[in-house]
Every structure is written in C-alpha cells, then in structure tokens.
Design a protein around this motif. Structure first.
Motif, mmCIF file in Angstrom:
data_model
loop_
_atom_site.group_PDB
_atom_site.id
_atom_site.type_symbol
_atom_site.label_atom_id
_atom_site.label_comp_id
_atom_site.label_asym_id
_atom_site.label_seq_id
_atom_site.Cartn_x
_atom_site.Cartn_y
_atom_site.Cartn_z
ATOM 1 N N ALA A 255 0.797 -1.270 -0.113
ATOM 2 C CA ALA A 255 0.037 -0.165 -0.006
ATOM 3 C C ALA A 255 0.919 1.334 0.061
ATOM 4 C CB ALA A 255 -0.864 0.002 1.127
ATOM 5 N N TYR B 44 -9.446 -4.700 -4.401
ATOM 6 C CA TYR B 44 -10.546 -4.847 -3.273
ATOM 7 C C TYR B 44 -11.486 -3.800 -2.919
ATOM 8 C CZ TYR B 44 -8.128 -9.174 -1.280
ATOM 9 O OH TYR B 44 -7.757 -10.422 -1.055
ATOM 10 N N THR C 111 -1.315 4.525 -4.067
ATOM 11 C CA THR C 111 -1.379 5.757 -4.902
ATOM 12 C C THR C 111 -0.640 5.279 -6.280
ATOM 13 O OG1 THR C 111 0.671 6.507 -4.044
ATOM 14 C CG2 THR C 111 -1.167 7.469 -3.089
ATOM 15 N N ILE D 283 -1.909 -2.898 -3.691
ATOM 16 C CA ILE D 283 -3.213 -2.960 -3.289
ATOM 17 C C ILE D 283 -3.798 -1.783 -4.179
ATOM 18 C CG2 ILE D 283 -3.193 -1.445 -1.268
ATOM 19 C CD1 ILE D 283 -5.569 -4.391 -1.223
ATOM 20 N N CYS D 284 -5.189 -1.932 -4.343
ATOM 21 C CA CYS D 284 -5.804 -1.187 -5.581
ATOM 22 C C CYS D 284 -5.814 0.342 -4.807
ATOM 23 C CB CYS D 284 -7.130 -1.325 -5.910
ATOM 24 S SG CYS D 284 -8.433 -1.812 -4.438
ATOM 25 N N CYS D 285 -5.897 0.707 -3.412
ATOM 26 C CA CYS D 285 -6.129 1.887 -2.844
ATOM 27 C C CYS D 285 -4.546 2.568 -2.799
ATOM 28 C CB CYS D 285 -6.999 2.048 -1.759
ATOM 29 S SG CYS D 285 -6.216 0.738 -0.345
#
Lengths: 212, 212
Positions: free
Chosen positions: B66, B110, B91, B87-89
């Motif tokens: 992340a 996710y 940046t 993870i997709c969140c």
C-alpha cells in the motif's frame, strides 16, 4: 484534549537495524510500530523481538491487512502485538474478523476512501484510523495542508481516534494545534536524526507545549 | 485465447507448512505465490526458500503493498520474486515506484475500486490486475456471479491481464468459459485436497478442456 501519543515507526528492512533504532528511543515513545516494510521483510519474528525487549509497551503490527483478517490478526496477537492495521479498502467482514483477534485495530486511509465508508467502519465497531501522507506521495512532492486538516477534524468529530503520519517533523506539529490527534507517528524524523533519543524527546516536548 | 495459467497461493502461516504444500504441487503449477499470510508471518525468507527450491518458476510475492512501493518491491526482487502485488487503493506513485523494481506488478482489486481508477493504472504502465472474492466475503456467504464476470470481461477489454481468485474449485472454472483469464489462483482448493498433486492436475486438465 488529551496529550497525543508518540509512535515510532520501525520501517527498517532488516531486524537488527530495527532493534538498533528502537534501543535508542524505545523508552521515550508510547507506541512501537513494526512497520509494513519490516513485517514483510522479517515476518512476525520482528514483533516477537520487540515484545521480548519491551514487555510493557503498546506494540503495533502495521500489516495494512487487506484480507484474511482473522488469520493475520491472530498471527500478530500470537507474536505479541496489541494493535494492528487494516487497509481502508478491506471489506467490513475482514475488519471485523481482525478486530476479534487483537486488542485494537487501526484503519489506514489511502486512496479514495470516503466518509460514507468511514461511517460504516464506525458502525462495525472500528475506533481508530490513521491519516496519511503516503510515503510515495511525499516523494512526489505533496505536503500537509488545510485539505488534510479538514478531513482529520471531520474524522475526530465522527468519534474516531485519529493518528497522523507521513513525513512528520517536530516543525510540522504546530499545524495540528487545536485538533484532538490521538497519536503522531514518526519514522525517519526520529530514526534518521543525528541523536534519535533527543529527537524523540523534542517531539514529546513539542506535543506537551502545544496540547499540554 | 491463450491457456490460462495455474497459480498456487501458499497462504500457510508457517514456512515449513508452505514447503510441505509446494513440494507436492510445485512442478504442476505455472506460478508459485508466497501469500500475504505467509509473507507477513515469515518475511522474505519464505520467498528466498521458494526461489531456492524452484529456480525456474515464476514466483509472486503477494504483499498487497500500500505504500513504500520501491522499498517493498526491491526487497521482494532481492529475495527472488519475479512479481509482486499492490493494493488498489495505493497511490499511482507507489505503484510506479514498485514497478521499477520487479519484473511485473499485479493490482489487487478490493473494496470500491472504479474503472476510472483502472484506466489510470493502465496509463501508468500497469498491465496485471487480480479480481477477487475476498476470503472474508466468501466466509460471509458471497459467491461468484454475473456481476463479477461482467467486471472481469470489462477489465480484459481494457487490455489488462486479469487473474482470478477466491474460493476457486475445479467446478468453478466453467463459469469463466469464453473469458480470456490470465491466471487462475487456487489456494486451499489445491493445498487442502486429499491429493494436492492430483487436484492441481485436475485444475490444469479442466483449463485445457475449456480453453484448449
């Protein structure tokens, strides 16, 4: 307004270096964080070593857990961690499964989280969030500003204990004056100082000056 | 349409158990994944051991990174991983920093990711995504359905190599017929089978039957 705590983030890539860092400041800080970099590099042995050295301190495993919350949290608790982190895009069932296994859980705010989502976390029993400037965003030139402070204030108003992190220096702390910050999380601002113990004490003194 | 690959997810909590699992199926699968649970429990030593045992295989470190993408990715690459996950969140700067250090990077989908965001990843040079049923969501009773398949098709149309995971069994594969899946990721569907090698072969045979 309670005095914000001071947390040291051990984002070392090697366990022995993390232990060298913490041996200088462990007694000065309130919360010891096994950073994500350290957890991924050395596994839960890092948490076990920190627990062995600091039996009385609050230890946080910054796993940024996204899935399998129950299993990851149980592994953290078994290793001696009090708290762990989940990433904000984890599902509510993941967060709830993790919350059952550790004393407390922090939601790490990255990317496009929303206050609607934050309300869901609150309803699901989550009490702590971590507001970030991402390390890579900082490298890309972003800084703390009013847009961050407004979001932090709103999270505090929602009832969250809000920890704050990302490129924090002693000089950054006055920005947050008047906000009920739960914990300031510093990493290289303490670890990379010429005298880390002195740097930790300066953080504590400035926190006491502003919030005391 | 190319034959989808088969990836085994080693989500064991102890390195020796991961090695026991992989020793039975390592030769049958295309990609060996050091799962998040394993990486967090045992650190990069898990990746080093898998690389030592399987010098020719593609090894993925499922860090679900992340932040600090460059550092985490360099640690993964140094340990012998070809690919890692973010993870997709995270940046875009985190993803780009990671992409520089590893051969390839997968974005783990996710929570409330959007196709607008996916377009940004594409533009930033990302080529792989992993479409999930979260382990905890599965435990909460969710299953694969048309809403998942529609999203997977759209990601493939955008030009992503799409891997698929979450409670996959041999019996689940026909659901994906006609979709250009890059990799099927199985964990307990193989590891917990009475005969894991046989289970891996059944996955491969069914993939060949449907996509061959």
């Amino acid at each position: 307004m309670a005095l914000p705590k001071l947390q040291i983030a051990l984002d070392n890539g090697v366990l022995s270096e993390a232990l060298a860092s913490i041996s200088q400041v462990g007694d000065e800080v309130d919360v010891i964080e096994a950073g994500t970099i350290l957890c991924l590099a050395e596994g839960m042995e890092a948490v076990r070593c920190l627990r062995a050295l600091y039996p009385e301190k609050t230890i946080l495993a910054d796993t940024k857990c996204a899935d399998a919350g129950g299993t990851v949290a149980k592994n953290c608790a078994d290793a001696g961690a009090n708290w762990m982190t989940v990433i904000c895009c984890a599902t509510i069932p993941t967060m709830q499964a993790a919350l059952k296994e550790v004393q407390d859980l922090q939601v790490e705010l990255y990317g496009d989280w929303t206050f609607e989502l934050a309300a869901e976390w609150k309803q699901a029993g989550l009490t702590q969030v971590v507001y970030h400037q991402s390390r890579d965003a900082l490298l890309a030139g972003e800084t703390w500003g009013e847009k961050d402070l407004a979001k932090i204030r709103r999270l505090v108003e929602m009832g969250f204990k809000v920890s704050v992190t990302g490129g924090l220096e002693v000089e950054t702390l006055p920005l947050f004056a008047g906000i009920d910050v739960f914990t300031f999380i510093a990493g290289r601002g303490i670890r990379d100082a010429a005298d880390p113990r002195q740097a930790a004490r300066k953080f504590k003194a400035e926190i006491a000056r502003i919030w005391g």
